[in-house]
Design an enzyme around this catalytic site. Structure first.
Site, PDB file in Angstrom:
ATOM      1  N   GLU A  60       0.742  -1.425  -0.098  1.00 15.51           N
ATOM      2  CA  GLU A  60      -0.116   0.218   0.047  1.00 15.51           C
ATOM      3  C   GLU A  60       0.875   1.220   0.005  1.00 15.51           C
ATOM      4  O   GLU A  60       1.899   1.299   0.823  1.00 15.51           O
ATOM      5  CB  GLU A  60      -0.802  -0.115   1.322  1.00 15.51           C
ATOM      6  N   LYS A 131      -9.221   2.832  -2.171  1.00 15.19           N
ATOM      7  CA  LYS A 131      -9.483   2.196  -0.926  1.00 15.19           C
ATOM      8  C   LYS A 131     -10.926   2.764  -0.374  1.00 15.19           C
ATOM      9  O   LYS A 131     -11.013   3.914  -0.444  1.00 15.19           O
ATOM     10  CB  LYS A 131      -8.538   2.595   0.255  1.00 15.19           C
ATOM     11  N   CYS A 165      -5.589  -3.170   2.142  1.00 22.07           N
ATOM     12  CA  CYS A 165      -5.524  -3.106   3.496  1.00 22.07           C
ATOM     13  C   CYS A 165      -6.796  -3.428   4.445  1.00 22.07           C
ATOM     14  O   CYS A 165      -7.349  -4.702   4.499  1.00 22.07           O
ATOM     15  CB  CYS A 165      -4.598  -1.982   4.070  1.00 22.07           C
TER      16      CYS A 165
END
Length: 285
Positions: A60, A131, A165
């Site tokens: 990330e 995200k 994540c």
């Protein structure tokens, strides 16, 4: 109870026919915050070491570092087709390997997202994902949340989905991708202590309960007060790990196998045994 042969398995309309294997490499590394040029240079070096892989996955926010603050992320954010994307396209072509990397994306309307982008071995941009589930004050202070966009793309005959994540810690995200046909869910991450159980337990659980592969590429080392927990891995549909890093810098490679996926889906019919009529209200609470 009898089962159909694994080689002919089709679960919830998801076929496992097609290209039988894919080689996936994960690069686990300490972050180099604020050093885009340096990160591009080490990406080039790692890509040249992973030329026998079909796909290389990075952590990330690999380009800029993760824990860098609002001012820095604003200064380093780039468009999807920005200079770093062009450089990575050239690296992918030179290595003959597709690359998935994390970076701060600046959209056309000026919003900044925690994003990943997939560039294929021909240097073509295939997919950009933002995200959707922001983690704590750290993410909320730097990024806007991605909207309802869960892309599914095909690479070398395999159907790929993307999460970043914290996204993978919500089981609905992985299930949504699996039901859409994802055979491999790619998860660049910046997971830290004390959440190392996510790397150890959650990733294998997501692969097993959704009967697909999950590739989880994490950092190691530290960044300011954050200590990353490493343990990058590729989890298989049967819950095993076909590649696993320790706590230090590593380049790991695993081979995804459709036969294993077919055998696992024949034994574990989670997707076809679902009763969605019982769960409809859950997402509305």
């Amino acid at each position: 109870m009898s089962y159909e042969p694994a080689t002919a398995a089709t679960v919830a309309g998801l076929s496992v026919s097609g290209v039988k294997t894919m080689r996936v490499a994960l690069y686990q590394c300490p972050p180099r915050p604020l050093d885009v040029a340096g990160n591009l240079q080490r990406l080039h070096q790692v890509a040249m070491e992973a030329t026998d892989a079909d796909l290389l996955v990075l952590p990330e926010m690999f380009l800029s570092g993760y824990n860098i603050g609002l001012e820095a992320v604003g200064a380093l954010a780039e468009a999807q087709d920005g200079p770093s994307a062009q450089r990575i396209a050239a690296i992918a072509q030179a290595a003959g390997t597709a690359i998935l990397y994390g970076y701060p994306e600046r959209s056309v309307d000026g919003q900044i997202y925690n994003a990943v982008q997939l560039i294929d071995a021909q240097g073509q941009r295939l997919c950009n994902y933002r995200k959707t589930h922001l983690f704590g004050d750290l993410d909320h202070s730097m990024f806007s949340a991605g909207e309802d966009d869960f892309p599914l793309v095909e690479l070398d005959g395999w159907k790929l989905g993307f999460l970043i994540c914290y996204d993978i810690e919500f089981p609905e995200n992985a299930r949504r991708l699996a039901l859409a046909g994802a055979e491999l869910i790619l998860v660049p991450t910046a997971n830290m202590i004390p959440y190392d159980f996510v790397a150890d337990v959650t990733i294998r659980a997501r692969a097993f309960e959704n009967q697909c592969y999950v590739a989880y590429a994490n950092y190691c080392g530290h960044e300011e007060q954050i200590r990353y927990c490493g343990q990058s891995s590729i989890a298989a549909p049967d819950g095993s790990r076909i590649a696993l890093a320790g706590l230090d810098e590593a380049l790991i490679i695993g081979t995804l196998d459709r036969q294993l996926m077919g055998e696992s889906r024949a034994l574990n019919r989670y997707l076809s045994d679902r009763r969605p009529e019982l769960y409809d209200d859950l997402s509305k609470r």
